[in-house]
Design an enzyme around this catalytic site. Structure first.
Site, PDB file in Angstrom:
ATOM      1  N   SER A  88     -20.258  -1.511  15.872  1.00 18.81           N
ATOM      2  CA  SER A  88     -21.676  -1.162  15.983  1.00 18.81           C
ATOM      3  C   SER A  88     -22.612  -2.362  16.085  1.00 18.81           C
ATOM      4  O   SER A  88     -23.771  -2.194  16.451  1.00 18.81           O
ATOM      5  CB  SER A  88     -22.114  -0.282  14.817  1.00 18.81           C
ATOM      6  OG  SER A  88     -21.736   1.047  15.080  1.00 18.81           O
ATOM      7  N   LYS A  95     -24.761  -2.891  19.155  1.00 17.37           N
ATOM      8  CA  LYS A  95     -26.094  -2.296  19.329  1.00 17.37           C
ATOM      9  C   LYS A  95     -27.208  -3.331  19.200  1.00 17.37           C
ATOM     10  O   LYS A  95     -28.318  -3.104  19.685  1.00 17.37           O
ATOM     11  CB  LYS A  95     -26.289  -1.145  18.350  1.00 17.37           C
ATOM     12  CG  LYS A  95     -25.360   0.025  18.633  1.00 17.37           C
ATOM     13  CD  LYS A  95     -25.414   1.064  17.539  1.00 17.37           C
ATOM     14  CE  LYS A  95     -24.354   2.128  17.784  1.00 17.37           C
ATOM     15  NZ  LYS A  95     -23.927   2.763  16.563  1.00 17.37           N
ATOM     16  N   SER A 108     -27.760   4.366  13.479  1.00 21.19           N
ATOM     17  CA  SER A 108     -26.512   3.940  14.122  1.00 21.19           C
ATOM     18  C   SER A 108     -26.024   4.947  15.158  1.00 21.19           C
ATOM     19  O   SER A 108     -24.828   5.165  15.340  1.00 21.19           O
ATOM     20  CB  SER A 108     -25.417   3.664  13.085  1.00 21.19           C
ATOM     21  OG  SER A 108     -24.376   2.920  13.672  1.00 21.19           O
TER      22      SER A 108
END
Length: 176
Positions: free
Chosen positions: A28, A31, A81
């Site tokens: 993640s 991102k 998220s």
């Protein structure tokens, strides 16, 4: 940890390093680069449309056809998220997902990231998708220079609405 890096941001002094150039899957943390790339193109109040339903990994649950501001998609991606928010940003970019990933890699080159390549916008494990903690530190430092990104990542909890105020989402940051 297999790899770690602690730096003092203002001076860029390395305080601690363990395998800082080991290639790893960024998950993640991808991102962060998605946000940086998106802020190069979108304005805070731009309205984007959900073109496809995304159900991979952590998602917010946006509906097909729903319209959201760029700022609310940033909150969705960086606080909640939401993988779907990352894909919505990419699919609304000129040329779609493929061109957005190309823009992410171009930005990586401009930041002189030698051991980073993006193949996904949300951090789904994909062949050819990797970075190092050294490169990730550079990406993060660059992101924190952006006032909008800095504001969004410092948010613990936020309620967002679609552009027509039909739907709302409560987002809570899971980062400790």
């Amino acid at each position: 940890a297999k790899s770690a890096l602690v730096i003092d941001l203002p001076s860029k002094t390395v305080i601690f390093a363990k395998n800082p150039d080991l290639k790893l899957l960024p998950a993640s943390t991808t991102k962060i680069m998605t946000a940086l790339t998106a802020t190069d193109y979108y304005q805070q109040n731009d309205v984007l449309t959900v073109k496809s339903k995304w159900n991979v990994g952590q998602v917010i649950g946006f509906k097909s056809g729903e319209k959201l501001t760029f700022e609310n998609l940033l909150y969705s991606m960086l606080v909640g998220s939401g993988n779907d928010a990352a894909y919505i940003l990419a699919e609304n970019y000129p040329g779609g997902l493929t061109k957005f990933i190309e823009a992410m890699n171009s930005k990586a080159q401009n930041l002189n990231l030698k051991e980073t390549n993006f193949a996904d916008v949300a951090g789904i494990d994909t062949a050819g998708h990797y970075t190092t903690v050294h490169d990730l530190a550079i990406i993060t430092a660059e992101a924190l220079k952006n006032p909008l990104i800095s504001k969004v990542v410092s948010t613990n909890k936020v309620e967002i609405f679609d552009a027509e105020h039909k739907y709302h989402y409560l987002l809570e940051n899971t980062n400790k």
